[in-house]
Design a protein around this motif. Structure first.
Motif, PDB file in Angstrom:
ATOM      1  N   ASP A 275       0.840  -1.188   0.000  1.00 32.54           N
ATOM      2  CA  ASP A 275       0.000   0.000   0.000  1.00 32.54           C
ATOM      3  C   ASP A 275       0.882   1.248   0.000  1.00 32.54           C
ATOM      4  OD1 ASP A 275      -2.377   1.440   0.035  1.00 32.54           O
ATOM      5  OD2 ASP A 275      -2.387   1.548   2.215  1.00 32.54           O
ATOM      6  N   LEU A 276       1.799   1.314   0.939  1.00 32.86           N
ATOM      7  CA  LEU A 276       2.768   2.396   0.942  1.00 32.86           C
ATOM      8  C   LEU A 276       3.935   2.041   1.829  1.00 32.86           C
ATOM      9  CD1 LEU A 276       2.421   4.682   3.619  1.00 32.86           C
ATOM     10  CD2 LEU A 276       0.204   4.543   2.595  1.00 32.86           C
ATOM     11  N   VAL A 277       5.023   2.804   1.668  1.00 39.54           N
ATOM     12  CA  VAL A 277       6.230   2.583   2.448  1.00 39.54           C
ATOM     13  C   VAL A 277       6.638   3.915   3.064  1.00 39.54           C
ATOM     14  CG1 VAL A 277       8.632   1.798   2.414  1.00 39.54           C
ATOM     15  CG2 VAL A 277       6.982   0.748   0.867  1.00 39.54           C
ATOM     16  N   HIS A 278       6.738   3.928   4.384  1.00 38.89           N
ATOM     17  CA  HIS A 278       7.233   5.108   5.082  1.00 38.89           C
ATOM     18  C   HIS A 278       8.730   4.936   5.256  1.00 38.89           C
ATOM     19  CE1 HIS A 278       3.324   6.787   6.135  1.00 38.89           C
ATOM     20  NE2 HIS A 278       2.930   5.551   6.360  1.00 38.89           N
ATOM     21  N   VAL A 279       9.512   5.863   4.709  1.00 39.38           N
ATOM     22  CA  VAL A 279      10.962   5.817   4.810  1.00 39.38           C
ATOM     23  C   VAL A 279      11.398   6.977   5.699  1.00 39.38           C
ATOM     24  CG1 VAL A 279      13.148   5.837   3.547  1.00 39.38           C
ATOM     25  CG2 VAL A 279      11.108   4.864   2.483  1.00 39.38           C
ATOM     26  N   GLU A 280      12.272   6.677   6.620  1.00 40.24           N
ATOM     27  CA  GLU A 280      12.764   7.678   7.565  1.00 40.24           C
ATOM     28  C   GLU A 280      13.265   8.921   6.837  1.00 40.24           C
ATOM     29  OE1 GLU A 280      15.416   7.259  11.541  1.00 40.24           O
ATOM     30  OE2 GLU A 280      16.233   6.351   9.744  1.00 40.24           O
ATOM     31  N   GLY A 281      12.666  10.069   7.142  1.00 40.45           N
ATOM     32  CA  GLY A 281      13.113  11.339   6.589  1.00 40.45           C
ATOM     33  C   GLY A 281      12.621  11.657   5.185  1.00 40.45           C
ATOM     34  N   LEU A 282      11.754  10.824   4.616  1.00 43.10           N
ATOM     35  CA  LEU A 282      11.250  11.050   3.258  1.00 43.10           C
ATOM     36  C   LEU A 282       9.719  10.990   3.228  1.00 43.10           C
ATOM     37  CD1 LEU A 282      13.679   8.775   1.223  1.00 43.10           C
ATOM     38  CD2 LEU A 282      13.797  11.250   1.475  1.00 43.10           C
ATOM     39  N   ALA A 283       9.163  11.510   2.165  1.00 45.28           N
ATOM     40  CA  ALA A 283       7.719  11.386   1.954  1.00 45.28           C
ATOM     41  C   ALA A 283       7.385   9.913   1.696  1.00 45.28           C
ATOM     42  CB  ALA A 283       7.297  12.235   0.757  1.00 45.28           C
ATOM     43  N   PRO A 284       6.171   9.477   2.059  1.00 44.41           N
ATOM     44  CA  PRO A 284       5.788   8.078   1.820  1.00 44.41           C
ATOM     45  C   PRO A 284       5.865   7.704   0.338  1.00 44.41           C
ATOM     46  CG  PRO A 284       4.189   9.166   3.227  1.00 44.41           C
ATOM     47  CD  PRO A 284       5.109  10.226   2.721  1.00 44.41           C
ATOM     48  N   LEU A 285       6.276   6.482   0.090  1.00 42.45           N
ATOM     49  CA  LEU A 285       6.353   5.950  -1.275  1.00 42.45           C
ATOM     50  C   LEU A 285       5.120   5.094  -1.525  1.00 42.45           C
ATOM     51  CD1 LEU A 285      10.008   4.604  -1.140  1.00 42.45           C
ATOM     52  CD2 LEU A 285       9.255   6.780  -2.103  1.00 42.45           C
ATOM     53  N   HIS A 286       4.584   5.188  -2.718  1.00 42.09           N
ATOM     54  CA  HIS A 286       3.451   4.351  -3.111  1.00 42.09           C
ATOM     55  C   HIS A 286       3.940   3.407  -4.193  1.00 42.09           C
ATOM     56  CE1 HIS A 286       0.522   6.723  -0.895  1.00 42.09           C
ATOM     57  NE2 HIS A 286       1.276   7.761  -1.220  1.00 42.09           N
TER      58      HIS A 286
END
Length: 73
Positions: free
Chosen positions: A37-48
């Motif tokens: 669904d999405l990936v939260h990466v430390e220090g970045l906007a979420p990736l879809h």
């Protein structure tokens, strides 16, 4: 009698790729394939993800790791 709809399964998977901490949200409906669904990466906007899917949870986790690892290239 109405048939019950399958409830979606949502699972959060933590990981580290190329030194970046991330949390991937994996989803599955019934016995269907897994999606990211999405990936939260430390220090970045979420990736879809691009709407792809994988037959197993392990393959979806590996795909999430590759998605984060690709940020370094």
């Amino acid at each position: 009698m109405e048939q019950e709809q399958a409830k979606p399964i949502e699972e959060y998977v933590p990981g580290v790729a190329n030194g970046r901490n991330f949390m991937a949200k994996l989803c599955r409906l019934g016995d269907g394939p897994w999606t990211i669904d999405l990936v939260h990466v430390e220090g970045l906007a979420p990736l879809h993800d691009t709407g792809r899917n994988w037959p197993s949870r392990a393959e979806a986790v590996q795909a999430a790791e590759q998605l984060v690892a690709a940020l370094a290239s």
